[in-house]
Motif scaffolding. Structure first.
Motif, PDB file in Angstrom:
ATOM      1  N   LEU A 300     102.888  43.307  -2.043  1.00 26.55           N
ATOM      2  CA  LEU A 300     102.784  41.882  -2.364  1.00 26.55           C
ATOM      3  C   LEU A 300     104.117  41.419  -2.959  1.00 26.55           C
ATOM      4  O   LEU A 300     104.626  42.053  -3.890  1.00 26.55           O
ATOM      5  CB  LEU A 300     101.649  41.665  -3.373  1.00 26.55           C
ATOM      6  CG  LEU A 300     101.354  40.226  -3.792  1.00 26.55           C
ATOM      7  CD1 LEU A 300     100.862  39.421  -2.589  1.00 26.55           C
ATOM      8  CD2 LEU A 300     100.300  40.203  -4.907  1.00 26.55           C
ATOM      9  N   PRO A 301     104.703  40.351  -2.442  1.00 24.95           N
ATOM     10  CA  PRO A 301     105.931  39.836  -3.044  1.00 24.95           C
ATOM     11  C   PRO A 301     105.719  39.538  -4.531  1.00 24.95           C
ATOM     12  O   PRO A 301     104.705  38.944  -4.916  1.00 24.95           O
ATOM     13  CB  PRO A 301     106.195  38.548  -2.254  1.00 24.95           C
ATOM     14  CG  PRO A 301     105.538  38.785  -0.936  1.00 24.95           C
ATOM     15  CD  PRO A 301     104.307  39.585  -1.238  1.00 24.95           C
ATOM     16  N   VAL A 302     106.671  39.959  -5.366  1.00 23.69           N
ATOM     17  CA  VAL A 302     106.577  39.785  -6.812  1.00 23.69           C
ATOM     18  C   VAL A 302     107.764  38.962  -7.290  1.00 23.69           C
ATOM     19  O   VAL A 302     108.919  39.276  -6.984  1.00 23.69           O
ATOM     20  CB  VAL A 302     106.550  41.142  -7.545  1.00 23.69           C
ATOM     21  CG1 VAL A 302     106.536  40.931  -9.063  1.00 23.69           C
ATOM     22  CG2 VAL A 302     105.341  41.968  -7.118  1.00 23.69           C
ATOM     23  N   PHE A 303     107.465  37.930  -8.068  1.00 26.59           N
ATOM     24  CA  PHE A 303     108.481  37.077  -8.687  1.00 26.59           C
ATOM     25  C   PHE A 303     108.251  37.133 -10.198  1.00 26.59           C
ATOM     26  O   PHE A 303     107.153  36.855 -10.680  1.00 26.59           O
ATOM     27  CB  PHE A 303     108.356  35.635  -8.184  1.00 26.59           C
ATOM     28  CG  PHE A 303     108.561  35.485  -6.703  1.00 26.59           C
ATOM     29  CD1 PHE A 303     109.801  35.149  -6.188  1.00 26.59           C
ATOM     30  CD2 PHE A 303     107.511  35.701  -5.816  1.00 26.59           C
ATOM     31  CE1 PHE A 303     109.994  35.015  -4.815  1.00 26.59           C
ATOM     32  CE2 PHE A 303     107.695  35.568  -4.445  1.00 26.59           C
ATOM     33  CZ  PHE A 303     108.944  35.225  -3.941  1.00 26.59           C
ATOM     34  N   ALA A 304     109.298  37.501 -10.941  1.00 23.70           N
ATOM     35  CA  ALA A 304     109.127  37.709 -12.378  1.00 23.70           C
ATOM     36  C   ALA A 304     110.336  37.201 -13.146  1.00 23.70           C
ATOM     37  O   ALA A 304     111.444  37.099 -12.599  1.00 23.70           O
ATOM     38  CB  ALA A 304     108.910  39.200 -12.668  1.00 23.70           C
ATOM     39  N   SER A 305     110.127  36.893 -14.411  1.00 24.71           N
ATOM     40  CA  SER A 305     111.231  36.480 -15.269  1.00 24.71           C
ATOM     41  C   SER A 305     112.202  37.643 -15.434  1.00 24.71           C
ATOM     42  O   SER A 305     111.816  38.809 -15.348  1.00 24.71           O
ATOM     43  CB  SER A 305     110.699  36.003 -16.624  1.00 24.71           C
ATOM     44  OG  SER A 305     109.804  36.938 -17.170  1.00 24.71           O
ATOM     45  N   GLU A 306     113.459  37.323 -15.671  1.00 21.31           N
ATOM     46  CA  GLU A 306     114.509  38.336 -15.654  1.00 21.31           C
ATOM     47  C   GLU A 306     114.570  39.130 -16.967  1.00 21.31           C
ATOM     48  O   GLU A 306     115.616  39.219 -17.614  1.00 21.31           O
ATOM     49  CB  GLU A 306     115.867  37.705 -15.335  1.00 21.31           C
ATOM     50  CG  GLU A 306     116.225  36.507 -16.207  1.00 21.31           C
ATOM     51  CD  GLU A 306     117.516  35.845 -15.759  1.00 21.31           C
ATOM     52  OE1 GLU A 306     118.054  36.220 -14.696  1.00 21.31           O
ATOM     53  OE2 GLU A 306     117.983  34.945 -16.469  1.00 21.31           O
ATOM     54  N   LEU A 307     113.459  39.723 -17.335  1.00 22.59           N
ATOM     55  CA  LEU A 307     113.414  40.589 -18.502  1.00 22.59           C
ATOM     56  C   LEU A 307     113.974  41.960 -18.151  1.00 22.59           C
ATOM     57  O   LEU A 307     113.695  42.496 -17.072  1.00 22.59           O
ATOM     58  CB  LEU A 307     111.969  40.768 -18.973  1.00 22.59           C
ATOM     59  CG  LEU A 307     111.236  39.565 -19.559  1.00 22.59           C
ATOM     60  CD1 LEU A 307     109.800  39.949 -19.908  1.00 22.59           C
ATOM     61  CD2 LEU A 307     111.954  39.042 -20.789  1.00 22.59           C
ATOM     62  N   PRO A 308     114.736  42.576 -19.051  1.00 27.52           N
ATOM     63  CA  PRO A 308     115.231  43.935 -18.784  1.00 27.52           C
ATOM     64  C   PRO A 308     114.108  44.917 -18.471  1.00 27.52           C
ATOM     65  O   PRO A 308     114.256  45.787 -17.605  1.00 27.52           O
ATOM     66  CB  PRO A 308     115.949  44.300 -20.089  1.00 27.52           C
ATOM     67  CG  PRO A 308     116.409  42.981 -20.645  1.00 27.52           C
ATOM     68  CD  PRO A 308     115.309  42.026 -20.298  1.00 27.52           C
ATOM     69  N   VAL A 309     112.976  44.770 -19.144  1.00 24.93           N
ATOM     70  CA  VAL A 309     111.870  45.710 -18.912  1.00 24.93           C
ATOM     71  C   VAL A 309     111.295  45.532 -17.506  1.00 24.93           C
ATOM     72  O   VAL A 309     110.906  46.509 -16.854  1.00 24.93           O
ATOM     73  CB  VAL A 309     110.787  45.555 -20.001  1.00 24.93           C
ATOM     74  CG1 VAL A 309     110.004  44.265 -19.842  1.00 24.93           C
ATOM     75  CG2 VAL A 309     109.836  46.748 -19.996  1.00 24.93           C
ATOM     76  N   PHE A 310     111.253  44.299 -17.002  1.00 26.12           N
ATOM     77  CA  PHE A 310     110.776  44.067 -15.639  1.00 26.12           C
ATOM     78  C   PHE A 310     111.745  44.672 -14.621  1.00 26.12           C
ATOM     79  O   PHE A 310     111.334  45.212 -13.595  1.00 26.12           O
ATOM     80  CB  PHE A 310     110.606  42.576 -15.370  1.00 26.12           C
ATOM     81  CG  PHE A 310     109.385  41.960 -16.003  1.00 26.12           C
ATOM     82  CD1 PHE A 310     108.410  42.745 -16.601  1.00 26.12           C
ATOM     83  CD2 PHE A 310     109.203  40.591 -16.014  1.00 26.12           C
ATOM     84  CE1 PHE A 310     107.288  42.175 -17.181  1.00 26.12           C
ATOM     85  CE2 PHE A 310     108.082  40.011 -16.581  1.00 26.12           C
ATOM     86  CZ  PHE A 310     107.125  40.806 -17.171  1.00 26.12           C
TER      87      PHE A 310
END
Length: 375
Positions: A300-310
């Motif tokens: 599934l395409p994933v879009f996430a905030s640019e957190l270092p942990v992500f």
């Protein structure tokens, strides 16, 4: 023989991310050879259907597993844990969620820290009562008092080392496992646009948000961005306390394309992953990012905030956006609704990436840590 006491008193009938972690650690240790396990569970969970399921599972795997009953009250079982009530001579004591224990009876005291949010000094003033006391005093004491800390990302390890001046050798990183291990090979050309979950009809292309319900999740950003998208779609949001997240109730008012599901069963979550257009994860702070590896298992395409942990968990397989940038989120929703999902991933590379997130690996690494501490 290793002798382990696992404190899993936070487990409850509805499994959150931390609950899934505790469940899987208990299950993995019940499968280990030459290990004597005692598991501390709260009374309410023991008497629940989920509790009975877990106890039956571990007893089947290891009939010598002993269940220790703790009070149902969260304040009471935390107090008992902190006072060292569950420590025993000759046992490694492992609290699976943040709390160390007074006393020196245990062979070693291990504590899992799922995040380092408590280091944010804003929490010391924003929160009140026990929550403020916990962030300012109890959790820093727990981290310093434990013989060893277990975390799931190098980001959290670095935060604990720098924030509390801890010896990095006292902290071990073991990535969490993924209950949906491996690529599921979903044919997204045949996905359904007519699901019914919790009595709510999902009959249009939809983007998904999993685990909302806390200020740091920034779910309102996603709701506002969705409202600016012209393409007809639904935004489906799950989470134990979605409407208690600040701003969410007001943000969804009058918006017909928003579906709030609250806590969903495992089977319902699988349906959502199989049929969504994309997962969105707009948080400003996290300790791991469990939904990312779950969603990636379904390609599934994933879009996430640019957190270092992500970035540590999702690597090159996640598309990142600036925290709080509504326009970027909007553009990514449009991208998710228009682009063929099959074009997102190199399946072979993704499968190799996901192999680092297995509960079997976690259990093996945890046993190795226990042996080192025991010796």
């Amino acid at each position: 023989m290793l002798k382990i006491i696992l404190n899993a008193t936070l487990l409850e009938q509805t499994l959150t991310g931390i609950g899934q972690y505790q469940w899987n650690v208990i299950e993995q240790l019940s499968l280990a050879k030459n290990v004597k396990n005692k598991v501390v569970l709260n009374k309410k969970f023991i008497n629940s259907s989920k509790g009975k399921e877990l106890i039956n599972l571990v007893k089947k795997n290891n009939g010598d597993t002993e269940i220790i009953e703790a009070p149902s009250s969260k304040n009471m079982y935390r107090l008992y844990s902190l006072l060292g009530r569950y420590l025993e001579d000759g046992f490694i004591y492992h609290d699976l969620s943040f709390n160390s224990a007074l006393g020196k009876k245990a062979k070693a005291k291990v504590v899992t820290f799922h995040d380092a949010f408590f280091l944010d000094r804003k929490l010391w003033t924003e929160q009140k009562g026990i929550a403020a006391l916990n962030a300012k005093y109890i959790l820093p004491w727990s981290a310093r008092n434990a013989d060893h800390l277990l975390v799931q990302t190098h980001v959290v390890k670095e935060l604990l080392v720098s924030g509390l001046a801890l010896d990095s050798n006292r902290i071990t990183v073991i990535p969490m496992g993924n209950p949906r291990e491996g690529i599921k090979n979903i044919d997204r050309k045949t996905r359904k646009n007519n699901l019914i979950i919790q009595g709510k009809r999902i009959d249009k292309p939809f983007v998904l948000c999993v685990g909302a319900g806390h200020k740091r999740k920034r779910t309102v950003d996603l709701i506002q961005a969705s409202a600016q998208v012209n393409t007809d779609h639904l935004l489906v949001i799950t989470g134990k306390e979605v409407l208690n997240e600040p701003g969410v109730a007001a943000a969804v008012e009058g918006k017909k394309n928003i579906i709030i599901l609250g806590y969903v069963s495992d089977q319902d979550l699988i349906q959502l992953y199989e049929n969504a257009e994309a997962l969105f994860f707009p948080s400003e702070e996290e300790g791991f990012g469990f939904p990312i590896i779950e969603a990636l298992s379904y390609e599934l395409p994933v879009f996430a905030s640019e957190l270092p942990v992500f970035k540590e968990v999702g690597g090159e397989f996640v598309s990142y956006f600036q925290i709080g940038n509504i326009n970027e989120i909007k553009v990514n929703i449009e991208r998710a609704l228009s682009k063929r999902p099959e074009a997102y991933y190199d399946t072979e590379k993704l499968e190799k990436w996901l192999k680092q997130f297995t509960w079997e690996n976690y259990g093996e690494n945890l046993i190795d840590l226990y042996h080192r501490l025991s010796n």
